[in-house]
Design a protein around this motif. Sequence first.
Motif, short mmCIF file in Angstrom:
data_model
loop_
_atom_site.label_atom_id
_atom_site.label_comp_id
_atom_site.label_asym_id
_atom_site.label_seq_id
_atom_site.Cartn_x
_atom_site.Cartn_y
_atom_site.Cartn_z
N SER A 7 -0.95 0.29 2.25
CA SER A 7 -2.15 -0.16 1.48
C SER A 7 -1.95 0.14 -0.06
O SER A 7 -0.57 0.57 -0.49
N GLY A 8 -2.91 -0.48 -0.68
CA GLY A 8 -2.78 -0.32 -2.45
C GLY A 8 -2.63 -1.59 -3.13
O GLY A 8 -2.35 -1.40 -4.21
N GLY A 9 -1.82 -2.64 -2.24
CA GLY A 9 -1.78 -3.75 -2.89
C GLY A 9 -2.90 -4.41 -3.67
O GLY A 9 -4.15 -4.06 -3.34
N ARG A 19 -0.26 1.81 -7.25
CA ARG A 19 0.37 2.59 -6.80
C ARG A 19 0.25 2.26 -5.05
O ARG A 19 -0.85 2.12 -4.37
N LEU A 20 1.41 2.02 -4.35
CA LEU A 20 1.25 1.79 -2.91
C LEU A 20 1.36 2.92 -2.08
O LEU A 20 2.15 3.93 -2.44
N LEU A 81 4.85 4.53 -3.73
CA LEU A 81 5.71 3.97 -4.59
C LEU A 81 4.60 3.56 -5.86
O LEU A 81 3.65 2.76 -5.83
N GLN A 82 4.91 4.28 -6.86
CA GLN A 82 4.33 3.91 -7.99
C GLN A 82 4.79 2.96 -8.82
O GLN A 82 6.06 2.91 -9.17
N MET A 83 4.11 1.82 -9.24
CA MET A 83 4.76 0.69 -9.87
C MET A 83 4.21 0.52 -11.26
O MET A 83 3.00 0.28 -11.40
N ASN A 84 4.99 0.74 -12.43
CA ASN A 84 4.42 0.55 -13.74
C ASN A 84 5.06 -0.68 -14.29
O ASN A 84 6.27 -1.40 -13.68
N THR A 85 4.73 -1.18 -15.22
CA THR A 85 5.05 -2.30 -16.13
C THR A 85 5.36 -3.45 -15.30
O THR A 85 6.47 -4.10 -15.22
N LEU A 86 4.41 -3.79 -14.48
CA LEU A 86 4.69 -4.91 -13.48
C LEU A 86 4.84 -6.22 -14.09
O LEU A 86 4.45 -6.59 -15.15
N TYR A 94 4.82 -6.27 0.26
CA TYR A 94 5.58 -5.09 0.16
C TYR A 94 5.20 -4.29 1.55
O TYR A 94 4.31 -4.27 1.99
N TYR A 95 6.60 -4.00 2.11
CA TYR A 95 6.69 -3.31 3.49
C TYR A 95 7.19 -1.85 3.16
O TYR A 95 8.27 -1.85 2.54
#
Length: 128
Positions: A7-9, A19-20, A81-86, A94-95
């Motif tokens: 979740s989180g997408g 953040r996923l 999965l924390q994703m920054n500066t996308l 994302y799986y």
Amino acid sequence: EVQLVESGGGLVQPGGSLRLSCVVSGFNFWARPVTWFRQAPGNEREAVATISRSQGFTYYADSVKGRFTISGVNAENTVYLQMNTLRPEDTAVYYCATAPRTASWGHYWTDSSRYNYWGQGTQVTVSS
């Protein structure tokens, strides 16, 4: 029964963050590595980041180093999965997936054929 639920997408602007979450059940979260993959339309599935709580390491694809962080919370049975500066090129489904614990995991973690359980995926779209 082993299950992984992502979740989180969502939709985010370039430079933003998401953040996923991957909630796992049916197996000992401590004992197996968990990896985030992604797949964009027309592209092969790409390994993004992996964590092994029992072996005490994380690995990242070069394309996300310094921008993404993988972490796990045992009490929550969740891998984040924390994703920054996308960037727009981060757009993909994302799986999360898990594989049997394997020695020298650093050599094998990007091989999707080694994973025997997968989640259903969550869409991440980076666009202005």
